[in-house]
Design a protein around this motif. Structure first.
Motif, short mmCIF file in Angstrom:
data_model
loop_
_atom_site.label_atom_id
_atom_site.label_comp_id
_atom_site.label_asym_id
_atom_site.label_seq_id
_atom_site.Cartn_x
_atom_site.Cartn_y
_atom_site.Cartn_z
N THR A 148 0.84 -1.17 -0.01
CA THR A 148 0.09 0.12 0.06
C THR A 148 0.99 1.34 0.00
N GLU B 151 0.94 3.96 -2.94
CA GLU B 151 0.46 5.48 -2.75
C GLU B 151 1.64 6.31 -3.18
N SER C 191 1.42 9.40 -5.77
CA SER C 191 1.33 10.80 -5.09
C SER C 191 1.79 11.85 -6.13
N LYS D 48 1.54 10.76 4.42
CA LYS D 48 0.22 10.08 3.78
C LYS D 48 0.10 8.54 3.25
N GLN E 177 -0.37 6.72 6.43
CA GLN E 177 -1.68 6.88 6.99
C GLN E 177 -2.74 6.05 6.16
N LYS E 178 -2.45 6.07 4.89
CA LYS E 178 -3.33 5.22 4.00
C LYS E 178 -3.25 3.69 4.40
N LYS F 219 -5.07 2.71 7.25
CA LYS F 219 -6.77 2.65 7.16
C LYS F 219 -7.04 1.45 6.43
#
Length: 251
Positions: free
Chosen positions: A57, A61, A65, A76, A79-80, A83
């Motif tokens: 992931t 990401e 980006s 970020k 954090q993704k 989640k």
């Protein structure tokens, strides 16, 4: 010219390898290179899923980006991943409570940018010294900070495996971020606690001194893994080695 090598080993006691690594000396999205170590936790196969899923992931990401600032890109992405792991855990009872540590690094010019969650580590190493850059998010690190134990006691403390932050543990995750100016003689070691629980920092430094070859980092990585296994191999072992300035250092 940057050189890198990565490896994981199941160790001598575990039935499952829950460590996962990613290593690319080539650009990933707006990052010139990317290196990741993750050490999963959770029953059944949840730990190995958590580490692999988190690394994949984060890589995805970062690749997607449009940001330019590495700190924002990495933050970020972590954090993704948090989640995503939380979502998977909520969908499958066998994965409830799973999580993972993570260390993410990139070298931009002469600067190292690194983020960490948990107790997997990044060191900067040269012929003279070994410096831990990341800060462990662990119970024993908190005990050291509060003066409860000496640092020399930490590696053998019975609670050494209790971590205080992990990807997937809570709805929000906070990564620590560090920027380090590298010297031409500096090299980078990223690893899971399967290495650092089996070897003291001075032992790691000695192994790297004795076995380091920037054009054959596999030899150095294998020497570290072998030493951890020879000292008990109680956990999975992950190693990523990065030599940022191979052609600038005469050895």
């Amino acid at each position: 010219m940057l050189k890198s090598y990565s490896a994981t080993d199941i160790g001598r006691k575990r039935q499952l390898n829950q460590d996962y690594v990613f290593s690319s000396g080539k650009p990933v999205g707006n990052m010139p290179n990317l290196f990741i170590v993750a050490d999963g936790m959770g029953g059944h196969k949840a730990g190995d899923f958590a580490s692999k899923y988190t690394v994949e992931t984060i890589e995805r990401e970062i690749k997607l980006s449009f940001e330019k600032n590495p700190r924002i890109i990495i933050t970020k992405a972590i954090q993704k991943a948090n989640k995503a792991v939380r979502q998977k855990a909520s969908e499958d009872p066998n994965m409830a409570g799973m999580g993972t540590t993570v260390v993410v690094a990139t070298v931009i010019g002469k600067y190292l940018q690194v983020a960490n969650v948990g107790d997997s580590r990044l060191y900067v190493v040269n012929d003279a010294e070994i410096r831990q850059i990341t800060r462990d998010h662990s119970l024993v690190e908190e005990m050291i900070r509060l003066g409860g134990i000496e640092r020399s006691e930490a590696r053998l403390h019975p609670d050494k495996n209790i971590i205080t932050r992990a990807v997937g543990a809570r709805d929000e995750v906070e990564a620590d971020f560090f920027t380090v100016e590298l010297r031409p003689s500096d090299n980078i070691l990223m690893c899971s606690d399967g290495l650092t629980n089996m070897l003291e920092d001075r032992e790691i430094l000695e192994i790297i001194r004795n076995h380091f070859d920037p054009r054959n980092l596999a030899l150095t990585a294998q020497a570290l893994i072998d030493a951890a296994n020879n000292n008990g191999g109680k956990d999975n072992i992950a190693v990523v080695l990065v030599s940022p300035f191979v052609d600038e250092v005469v050895r």
